[in-house]
Design an enzyme around this catalytic site. Sequence first.
Site, PDB file in Angstrom:
ATOM      1  N   GLY A 100       7.395  -1.353   5.538  1.00  0.00           N
ATOM      2  CA  GLY A 100       8.783  -1.787   5.390  1.00  0.00           C
ATOM      3  C   GLY A 100       9.818  -0.862   5.966  1.00  0.00           C
ATOM      4  O   GLY A 100       9.561   0.306   6.270  1.00  0.00           O
ATOM      5  N   GLU A 101      11.007  -1.423   6.133  1.00  0.00           N
ATOM      6  CA  GLU A 101      12.144  -0.680   6.673  1.00  0.00           C
ATOM      7  C   GLU A 101      13.094  -0.362   5.510  1.00  0.00           C
ATOM      8  O   GLU A 101      13.771  -1.266   4.982  1.00  0.00           O
ATOM      9  CB  GLU A 101      12.827  -1.551   7.753  1.00  0.00           C
ATOM     10  CG  GLU A 101      14.153  -1.037   8.234  1.00  0.00           C
ATOM     11  CD  GLU A 101      14.191   0.459   8.513  1.00  0.00           C
ATOM     12  OE1 GLU A 101      13.384   0.943   9.318  1.00  0.00           O
ATOM     13  OE2 GLU A 101      15.035   1.157   7.902  1.00  0.00           O
ATOM     14  N   CYS A 156       7.075  -6.294   6.847  1.00  0.00           N
ATOM     15  CA  CYS A 156       8.299  -5.855   7.520  1.00  0.00           C
ATOM     16  C   CYS A 156       8.656  -6.911   8.563  1.00  0.00           C
ATOM     17  O   CYS A 156       7.773  -7.573   9.094  1.00  0.00           O
ATOM     18  CB  CYS A 156       8.053  -4.511   8.215  1.00  0.00           C
ATOM     19  SG  CYS A 156       9.544  -3.809   8.965  1.00  0.00           S
ATOM     20  N   SER A 201      13.268   6.782  13.772  1.00  0.00           N
ATOM     21  CA  SER A 201      12.199   6.357  14.678  1.00  0.00           C
ATOM     22  C   SER A 201      12.801   5.997  16.028  1.00  0.00           C
ATOM     23  O   SER A 201      13.291   4.887  16.226  1.00  0.00           O
ATOM     24  CB  SER A 201      11.462   5.160  14.063  1.00  0.00           C
ATOM     25  OG  SER A 201      10.780   5.577  12.913  1.00  0.00           O
ATOM     26  N   LEU A 202      12.748   6.950  16.939  1.00  0.00           N
ATOM     27  CA  LEU A 202      13.417   6.799  18.241  1.00  0.00           C
ATOM     28  C   LEU A 202      12.515   6.067  19.252  1.00  0.00           C
ATOM     29  O   LEU A 202      12.907   5.071  19.840  1.00  0.00           O
ATOM     30  CB  LEU A 202      13.801   8.197  18.753  1.00  0.00           C
ATOM     31  CG  LEU A 202      14.474   8.291  20.112  1.00  0.00           C
ATOM     32  CD1 LEU A 202      15.836   7.603  20.104  1.00  0.00           C
ATOM     33  CD2 LEU A 202      14.643   9.761  20.536  1.00  0.00           C
ATOM     34  N   HIS A 203      11.369   6.602  19.514  1.00  0.00           N
ATOM     35  CA  HIS A 203      10.321   6.031  20.388  1.00  0.00           C
ATOM     36  C   HIS A 203      10.668   5.951  21.862  1.00  0.00           C
ATOM     37  O   HIS A 203       9.781   5.873  22.706  1.00  0.00           O
ATOM     38  CB  HIS A 203       9.847   4.653  19.914  1.00  0.00           C
ATOM     39  CG  HIS A 203       9.512   4.607  18.478  1.00  0.00           C
ATOM     40  ND1 HIS A 203       8.717   5.551  17.876  1.00  0.00           N
ATOM     41  CD2 HIS A 203       9.892   3.752  17.485  1.00  0.00           C
ATOM     42  CE1 HIS A 203       8.616   5.288  16.589  1.00  0.00           C
ATOM     43  NE2 HIS A 203       9.318   4.214  16.331  1.00  0.00           N
ATOM     44  N   CYS A 228       3.300  -1.678  15.703  1.00  0.00           N
ATOM     45  CA  CYS A 228       3.038  -1.508  14.267  1.00  0.00           C
ATOM     46  C   CYS A 228       2.402  -2.768  13.682  1.00  0.00           C
ATOM     47  O   CYS A 228       2.901  -3.881  13.880  1.00  0.00           O
ATOM     48  CB  CYS A 228       4.358  -1.204  13.555  1.00  0.00           C
ATOM     49  SG  CYS A 228       4.225  -1.161  11.775  1.00  0.00           S
ATOM     50  N   GLU A 276       0.809  -1.215   0.000  1.00  0.00           N
ATOM     51  CA  GLU A 276       0.000   0.000   0.000  1.00  0.00           C
ATOM     52  C   GLU A 276       0.844   1.268   0.000  1.00  0.00           C
ATOM     53  O   GLU A 276       1.964   1.278   0.489  1.00  0.00           O
ATOM     54  CB  GLU A 276      -0.871   0.005   1.268  1.00  0.00           C
ATOM     55  CG  GLU A 276      -1.787  -1.198   1.320  1.00  0.00           C
ATOM     56  CD  GLU A 276      -2.493  -1.382   2.647  1.00  0.00           C
ATOM     57  OE1 GLU A 276      -3.552  -2.024   2.635  1.00  0.00           O
ATOM     58  OE2 GLU A 276      -2.008  -0.908   3.681  1.00  0.00           O
ATOM     59  N   ASN A 292      -1.562   5.299  16.591  1.00  0.00           N
ATOM     60  CA  ASN A 292      -2.771   4.896  15.863  1.00  0.00           C
ATOM     61  C   ASN A 292      -3.146   3.479  16.297  1.00  0.00           C
ATOM     62  O   ASN A 292      -2.369   2.548  16.100  1.00  0.00           O
ATOM     63  CB  ASN A 292      -2.511   4.919  14.351  1.00  0.00           C
ATOM     64  CG  ASN A 292      -2.190   6.323  13.863  1.00  0.00           C
ATOM     65  OD1 ASN A 292      -2.917   7.271  14.160  1.00  0.00           O
ATOM     66  ND2 ASN A 292      -1.093   6.480  13.142  1.00  0.00           N
ATOM     67  N   CYS A 307       3.043   8.823   0.965  1.00  0.00           N
ATOM     68  CA  CYS A 307       3.761   7.907   1.850  1.00  0.00           C
ATOM     69  C   CYS A 307       3.939   6.594   1.094  1.00  0.00           C
ATOM     70  O   CYS A 307       2.955   5.959   0.717  1.00  0.00           O
ATOM     71  CB  CYS A 307       2.882   7.746   3.092  1.00  0.00           C
ATOM     72  SG  CYS A 307       3.491   6.554   4.238  1.00  0.00           S
ATOM     73  N   CYS A 331      -0.036   5.914   9.898  1.00  0.00           N
ATOM     74  CA  CYS A 331       1.225   5.231  10.216  1.00  0.00           C
ATOM     75  C   CYS A 331       0.963   3.992  11.064  1.00  0.00           C
ATOM     76  O   CYS A 331       0.215   4.048  12.035  1.00  0.00           O
ATOM     77  CB  CYS A 331       2.116   6.150  11.047  1.00  0.00           C
ATOM     78  SG  CYS A 331       2.999   7.347  10.092  1.00  0.00           S
ATOM     79  N   CYS A 354       8.444  -3.884  15.429  1.00  0.00           N
ATOM     80  CA  CYS A 354       8.081  -2.891  16.453  1.00  0.00           C
ATOM     81  C   CYS A 354       6.711  -3.290  17.012  1.00  0.00           C
ATOM     82  O   CYS A 354       5.777  -3.533  16.232  1.00  0.00           O
ATOM     83  CB  CYS A 354       8.007  -1.496  15.833  1.00  0.00           C
ATOM     84  SG  CYS A 354       9.511  -1.064  14.953  1.00  0.00           S
TER      85      CYS A 354
HETATM   86  N1  SAH Z   1      10.102   1.290   8.973  1.00  0.00           N
HETATM   87  C1  SAH Z   1      10.275   2.667   8.999  1.00  0.00           C
HETATM   88  C2  SAH Z   1       9.270   3.412   8.120  1.00  0.00           C
HETATM   89  C3  SAH Z   1       7.875   2.912   8.132  1.00  0.00           C
HETATM   90  S1  SAH Z   1       6.987   3.187   9.623  1.00  0.00           S
HETATM   91  C4  SAH Z   1      10.256   3.208  10.414  1.00  0.00           C
HETATM   92  O1  SAH Z   1       9.883   2.469  11.309  1.00  0.00           O
HETATM   93  O2  SAH Z   1      10.644   4.353  10.597  1.00  0.00           O
HETATM   94  C5  SAH Z   1       6.739   4.954   9.557  1.00  0.00           C
HETATM   95  C6  SAH Z   1       6.499   5.588  10.915  1.00  0.00           C
HETATM   96  O3  SAH Z   1       5.260   5.117  11.472  1.00  0.00           O
HETATM   97  C7  SAH Z   1       7.561   5.244  11.942  1.00  0.00           C
HETATM   98  O4  SAH Z   1       7.993   6.377  12.622  1.00  0.00           O
HETATM   99  C8  SAH Z   1       6.834   4.328  12.884  1.00  0.00           C
HETATM  100  O5  SAH Z   1       7.372   4.316  14.141  1.00  0.00           O
HETATM  101  C9  SAH Z   1       5.439   4.888  12.846  1.00  0.00           C
HETATM  102  N2  SAH Z   1       4.428   3.972  13.357  1.00  0.00           N
HETATM  103  C10 SAH Z   1       4.408   2.633  13.289  1.00  0.00           C
HETATM  104  N3  SAH Z   1       3.289   2.129  13.876  1.00  0.00           N
HETATM  105  C11 SAH Z   1       2.585   3.194  14.315  1.00  0.00           C
HETATM  106  C12 SAH Z   1       1.338   3.342  14.974  1.00  0.00           C
HETATM  107  N4  SAH Z   1       0.571   2.292  15.262  1.00  0.00           N
HETATM  108  N5  SAH Z   1       0.917   4.577  15.282  1.00  0.00           N
HETATM  109  C13 SAH Z   1       1.654   5.666  14.956  1.00  0.00           C
HETATM  110  N6  SAH Z   1       2.827   5.601  14.293  1.00  0.00           N
HETATM  111  C14 SAH Z   1       3.295   4.376  13.985  1.00  0.00           C
HETATM  112 FE1  SF4 Z   2       8.738  -2.114  10.339  1.00  0.00          FE
HETATM  113 FE2  SF4 Z   2       8.671   0.547  10.655  1.00  0.00          FE
HETATM  114 FE3  SF4 Z   2       6.562  -1.005  11.336  1.00  0.00          FE
HETATM  115 FE4  SF4 Z   2       8.812  -1.067  12.778  1.00  0.00          FE
HETATM  116  S1  SF4 Z   2       7.438   0.691  12.505  1.00  0.00           S
HETATM  117  S2  SF4 Z   2       7.619  -2.849  12.112  1.00  0.00           S
HETATM  118  S3  SF4 Z   2      10.336  -0.849  11.204  1.00  0.00           S
HETATM  119  S4  SF4 Z   2       7.351  -0.691   9.283  1.00  0.00           S
END
Ligand code: SAH
Ligand code: SF4
Length: 380
Positions: free
Chosen positions: A178-179, A120, A233-235, A127, A89, A310, A113, A353, A124
Amino acid sequence: MTKHSIFDTQALEAFRKEHKLQPYRIRQIYKEIFHNFVIDFKEMTALSKDLRNKLEESFEIISLEVEDVIEDDETSKFLFKTADGNVMESVLMYHFHTEQRTLEKKLNRITLCISSQVGCNVGCIFCVTWKMGLKKNLTREEILSQVVYANNYVKNKYGKKVDNTWYSIRNVVFMGMGEPMLNYPAVKKVCWFLTDTNYFGLSRKRVTISTSWVLPPLKQFLADDLPVSLAFSLHSADQKLREELVPTIAKYYTIEKLFAALDEYTDKTGNKIFYEYVMIKDKNDSRELAHTCGKLLQGRPAHLNLIPYNQNPAIDLEESTEARIKKFKDVVESYGVPVTVRQNMGRKAKSACGQLGYEKVQGKIIQKPCVDPNCDCKKC
Ligand code: SAH
Ligand code: SF4
């Protein structure tokens, strides 16, 4: 006969020579695709009919099939199918602003996007994409096709602006499935096409790679000095908590090692890094963790982007409250770090996201509604 992608520059050059075409013909084709957003050779009226037919026989502009488009007020989500049968997507986000005088809502800018992989495997915990697992790395053509198709879609949806140019995508972000660092060779080529003025011609500021970080490709990224912006993506600025949130890689690529590499990047390029931080209730949103984050980013060329989590029925986590996010922002800002809170977009269409792949995962985890009113399986 298998067709070449129009992004196969060698095949296009061979075609030009074979048909004794002047180099300006290739520029005309590019103009049609990258300025007029045409995705069908038949519509390239600047070219002779004969040439259009020959191009049609040998090349394809879009290397994906469009399975579905899901719309809400502010997003369009495309479900694409690759030639090998995988589905992924990308999401168009329409940013509007309200004119002060007339209170009219006007389209301000458009962001796309894009996905770099199908699924992936980084894992995380917040996600939904990783629950699909990793199906494949997308090719350069498959990634670029998302942009070409989406520009054509925008053109048909919004037409021309007052200055008589077409509405088009202003920003491209690798924040779909994806990453990107795990598909670095293809992503690198895509970035050159996106920023090269012969093709999409987007500026460095308008192409962003978002990464959860994998150190070896990052080192290559630093060496290549790709003309794009970087979002990390620090978190969590706390090592232990980061290991919990991103369990597969965080213990190998520790915050200490990552920041050594990030500092090297900012020192060398002078670029600012955007840090992304998903705000999850009672997980990473405390005042104490805000101080840890502020201390880590203080004095660095950084911009923190807080992303309200989200939610997904497939994952047992909750979004931070608005008040909590505001407090977190205030604390980090007290360290002199600029902070923004990302606007939620596309939640209704599951385009936000971390929600990509939702329908697939939902199909796996939540079964079809049960017809038995006494069913107690707790899944229907
Ligand atoms: N894999 C890469 C890019 C795709 S994810 C990465 O992780 O950076 C893009 C962004 O969406 C990242 O910052 C990720 O942390 C964020 N993300 C993933 N799951 C999410 C969620 N459920 N709610 C909000 N942001 C989320
Ligand atoms: Fe993969 Fe990015 Fe989702 Fe983490 S947040 S699982 S790296 S797509």
